[in-house]
Design an enzyme around this catalytic site. Sequence first.
Site, PDB file in Angstrom:
ATOM      1  N   GLY A 170      74.910  50.855  32.416  1.00 40.49           N
ATOM      2  CA  GLY A 170      75.096  49.655  33.227  1.00 40.49           C
ATOM      3  C   GLY A 170      75.265  48.360  32.465  1.00 40.49           C
ATOM      4  CG  ASP A 195      82.758  50.517  26.893  1.00 41.82           C
ATOM      5  OD1 ASP A 195      83.468  51.077  26.041  1.00 41.82           O
ATOM      6  OD2 ASP A 195      81.628  50.051  26.645  1.00 41.82           O
ATOM      7  CE  LYS A 209      84.398  53.612  23.807  1.00 39.88           C
ATOM      8  NZ  LYS A 209      83.692  52.318  23.622  1.00 39.88           N
TER       9      LYS A 209
END
Length: 354
Positions: free
Chosen positions: A226, A279, A308
Amino acid sequence: MPLPAIPPRVKIPPIPAATLPSQPGRWLWTCRAGFEPHLFEELEWAGASPRMLGEVLVESEKRPPEPPVFARTGIRVQASLPAEQSPEQLAESIAARVAETVPAGLLVLQAFTPDSPAGNRMADEADALLEAVRARLPADRLLEETWRAREAGATLVELCVAPGVVLVGSVPAREALSLSPGGRQRMRRSGDSPSRAAMKLEEALVNLPFEPGRGEVCVDLGAAPGGWTQRLVARGARVIAVDPAKLMPELARQPRVEHIQESAFAYSPEEPADWLFCDMAWRPLEVAQLLAKWGRRGWASHLVANIKLPMKDKNPILVRVRHILTQEGGWQGLTMRQLYHDRDEVTVTAHKAI
């Protein structure tokens, strides 16, 4: 749609053991330590004639049309001075060069060292030189509020204090990749933040002309635990957090957070969102395809995502990611940068046509 052609791979020269002087008129770029080869290849692909100067420092003959992904900041070199001079001589030379090359208007004067073990040991020298140069410039030209530099039309003047050499360069603040010294945009991690991921989001939003506002709907793909959701809620946004894993208990109880416990790849929104955030520690091309789907279907107006990077072939992968997002997803105004808080990753921002 056919995949883009990948330019021929570039033979990367070794990083010089001692920092080389730069040539006035060329561009100086900084990057994360270890990413010099990737920055060098980017600049070579852009036809910018790069040269390795030292750890985290690469110069190029010209500024490429697209900002280099792996560059933290870029300045046009005005002077390259040997560090053997006394501090007083250096300060006098730099002040004179600044007055000559930036004859009018407000200045933001900064100093930095290369973000490497050898460079970081010179931080005190850089601070002392900065103060000595400031004392030799008219006080009414120095803008103290760096955050106002772009709107004030100021020029960013940076002193790069490296082992053996001091490089002086400038760039109009409106064209600067970063307003932080050397592009090192340090963000503070709040005490209740569940991870360092929140700092990546904060840095990404600082570089945008606007950010999520009160009441706007944000979808956070791969939200757990979170970190990004927490920062978005703090801005007053309503967040749809998508992740099979659990959120922090305090976020799960937050009335402006709706937790959808399913895969980001399976989730479909009931209505378009204002912002899409992502993300996820997942393969870059698969994440790019997911984000492209959101763009193609008009499910969000703005995008902020972290991609990534693989151990090898980082630049070829990013060429394909860019193609997928823009050509297949229809995202516009795409920016792709390795920010200060990014590691083996890059931050992407984009928007849909209004």
